[in-house]
Design an enzyme around this catalytic site. Structure first.
Site, PDB file in Angstrom:
ATOM      1  N   CYS A 383     143.439  75.020  74.193  1.00  0.00           N
ATOM      2  CA  CYS A 383     144.388  74.899  73.084  1.00  0.00           C
ATOM      3  C   CYS A 383     143.981  75.829  71.940  1.00  0.00           C
ATOM      4  CB  CYS A 383     144.499  73.434  72.652  1.00  0.00           C
ATOM      5  SG  CYS A 383     145.965  73.081  71.661  1.00  0.00           S
ATOM      6  N   HIS A 520     146.091  71.125  77.810  1.00  0.00           N
ATOM      7  CA  HIS A 520     144.903  70.274  77.849  1.00  0.00           C
ATOM      8  C   HIS A 520     144.666  69.794  79.278  1.00  0.00           C
ATOM      9  CE1 HIS A 520     144.032  69.808  73.505  1.00  0.00           C
ATOM     10  NE2 HIS A 520     145.331  70.034  73.376  1.00  0.00           N
ATOM     11  N   GLU A 522     142.078  68.650  80.614  1.00  0.00           N
ATOM     12  CA  GLU A 522     141.155  67.505  80.719  1.00  0.00           C
ATOM     13  C   GLU A 522     141.868  66.186  80.943  1.00  0.00           C
ATOM     14  OE1 GLU A 522     141.642  68.155  76.164  1.00  0.00           O
ATOM     15  OE2 GLU A 522     141.681  69.327  78.023  1.00  0.00           O
TER      16      GLU A 522
END
Length: 556
Positions: A383, A520, A522
């Site tokens: 990001c 993102h 994750e």
């Protein structure tokens, strides 16, 4: 019929209700049940999207674009059910909905009150989260009530849970209360009084817990369990010890061996197959027996609270598991990072720059990106980490010395990063934006797909299309992309709909592994498979460690 398990907490916060709830869900799922989890947050914010990470930890984003509590990340990592907007709601959302109904006249002129209007609304939200009346209805919905019993703000949630259990009947709901049993070093013993008091408080509002999960730094002996059982009116087998462990993935086995899932199934009259936790045992074995280890520098500005990067930490560890490696994460405060001390990054096997908002610490992140690029250390920017890498390339390779993001310098002559409406005009000039806009309504949120350029590292990792979750406002300015390409930056993924930059990288002949992503990743990592981007990043870090001819690091 969907059954409900309400999980409450007492004595202090941060005991691990989210992990306990997710672990119970995991064991129930291993018995063949379809399970979901719902988090009720008692704060007045509509969602955590505008809250500081220091206040609330990370904001977890779902596929449908909801900004939610970080516990939903635990839920997705422990069970197969994907979370949605309906799996997390706040007091703010409840009151907003009630007031909108009152303005529309839905209550037919009645006086609007906490009981029944607010509590009824809470129950409707809970049922919606469980999928009642739809094909998505689950066998068991585990409802985690945020806050601590005794706090005034969580009372409407507890009252709504009490009313639901009354309406559904004793075989369709269960209450699990997480409490704290402190070790008093001066006395040399565990103290049960806080647990007695928190259960007393719970019973005062009409809730009798079926199970107590007793958090402590050690196993709670039988003598203390018997005392807790006597004073809380909970059966002895329902007083379960939850001691500190070195990995959260041991908790499902811990709870199962003490019979928690069996008690819940008996209470709810659920006939299931026996629990199968073999994959959890394999996972724990892998965590405890790594073949090697490596260190990652995470250069961020929320380093004082590790929960700010909870999903990111887990994603790195998941990728480490895939490579039989233990990943040590060291936080480097980007506010303190400068050209004078950036060589401290030389001792790490890789550098990661995470997301964030606001100007503070940004120059330190740019310094970190430049150091990783120039010294060929594997770099992953997520990001804002992608944006600072883009700014760094613009400044030091494309000859745009004053390049910046309009988030940090609205007057920058080279806005290589900007809001979409700032550069969508034909000539790329900056348009004045409304500083009073709704911050919660200007984000690009949720899952979106991008086309990946063949022959790139991104294509090697993702294939032709990448679909990931987003949470950001600013984008790479389309008017500078060609100049950045000429400077050597590869734009390897573009969104299918708006043609926005999603992944940037450096060619492999220039740098062994340098990637920035606008999304993102994750949020989609699991302990079973890791995530392809993090798996590739950790592999590159291990290769860098080997190529640097560093001595093999002994596993602690």
């Amino acid at each position: 019929m969907t059954k409900f398990v309400f999980v409450t907490g007492g004595v202090v916060s941060s005991l691990g209700k989210g992990i306990a709830s997710a672990s119970l869900a995991a064991v129930l799922e291993s018995r063949g049940l379809k399970v979901t989890l719902i988090k009720l947050d008692p704060y007045l914010n509509v969602d955590p999207g505008t809250m500081s990470p220091f206040q609330h930890g990370e904001v977890f984003v779902t596929d449908d674009g909801a900004e939610t509590d970080l516990d939903l990340g635990h839920y997705e990592r422990f069970i197969t059910t994907r979370m949605k907007r309906s799996n997390n709601f706040t007091t703010g959302q409840i009151y907003k909905s009630v007031l909108e109904k009152e303005r529309r006249g839905d209550y037919l002129g009645k006086t609007v009150q906490v009981i029944p209007h607010v509590t009824n609304e809470i129950q409707e939200y809970v049922k919606r989260g469980a999928g009642l009346g739809s094909p998505e209805a689950v066998d068991v919905a585990i409802v985690e009530v945020g806050g601590t019993v005794g706090d005034i703000e969580s009372l409407p949630f507890l009252e709504a849970a009490r009313q639901m259990s009354l309406k559904m009947g004793p075989t369709n709901s269960a209450f699990v209360h997480l409490t704290y049993v402190p070790w008093i070093a001066a006395a040399g013993e565990l103290k049960t009084k806080p647990t007695q008091h928190t259960v007393q408080k719970l019973r005062e509002i009409g809730i009798q817990p079926d199970v107590l999960l007793c958090r402590a730094d050690r196993a709670v002996p039988d003598e203390e369990r018997e005392k807790i059982s006597l004073f809380t009116n909970v059966q002895l087998h329902g007083v379960i010890s939850m001691w500190d462990v070195d990995t959260i993935y041991k908790v499902p086995r811990m709870l199962h061996e003490q019979g928690l899932d069996e008690m819940i199934c008996m209470k709810l009259q659920l006939l299931t197959k026996p629990a199968d936790l073999k994959r959890w045992d394999r996972l724990v074995h892998e965590v405890e027996h790594p073949a090697q280890q490596l260190s990652i520098a995470m250069c961020g500005k929320y380093t004082d609270l590790s929960d700010s990067y909870k999903s990111l930490n887990e994603a790195l560890r998941h990728a480490g598991i895939q490579h039989h490696a233990r990943v040590h994460i060291e936080y480097v405060d980007s506010e303190t990072l400068s050209d004078a001390n950036v060589d401290q990054l030389s001792r790490f096997d890789a550098v990661l720059v995470p997301g964030g908002f606001g100007k503070r610490g940004v120059e330190g992140k740019i310094v970190a990106a430049r150091y990783a690029r120039e010294h060929k250390i594997p770099y992953l920017g997520i990001c804002l980490g992608m944006q600072v890498a883009t700014i760094e390339v613009a400044r030091h390779l494309a000859g745009l010395a004053e390049a910046n993001s309009t988030e940090f310098d609205p007057a920058t002559p080279h806005p290589v990063i900007a809001l979409i409406d700032e550069w969508q005009d034909r000539d790329g000039s900056i348009q004045k934006r409304d500083q009073g806009s709704d911050l919660g309504g200007t984000m690009r949120l949720g899952a979106q797909s991008s086309d990946v350029q063949r022959g790139t590292l991104a294509h090697q990792i993702y294939g032709d299309v990448v679909t990931e979750r987003h949470r950001h406002r600013y984008e790479a300015n389309e008017h500078y992309l060609e100049r950045l390409r000429q400077a050597g930056l590869v734009i390897s993924a573009i969104t299918q709909r708006d043609k926005l930059t999603e992944i940037v990288e450096l060619p492999r002949e220039v740098h062994p592994w340098f990637v920035g992503v606008q999304f993102h990743p994750e949020f989609k990592s699991t302990p079973w498979d890791g995530h392809p981007l993090f798996n590739s990043f950790i592999k590159a870090a291990l290769e860098h460690q080997a190529s640097a001819q560093k001595p093999l690091k002994a596993v602690a």
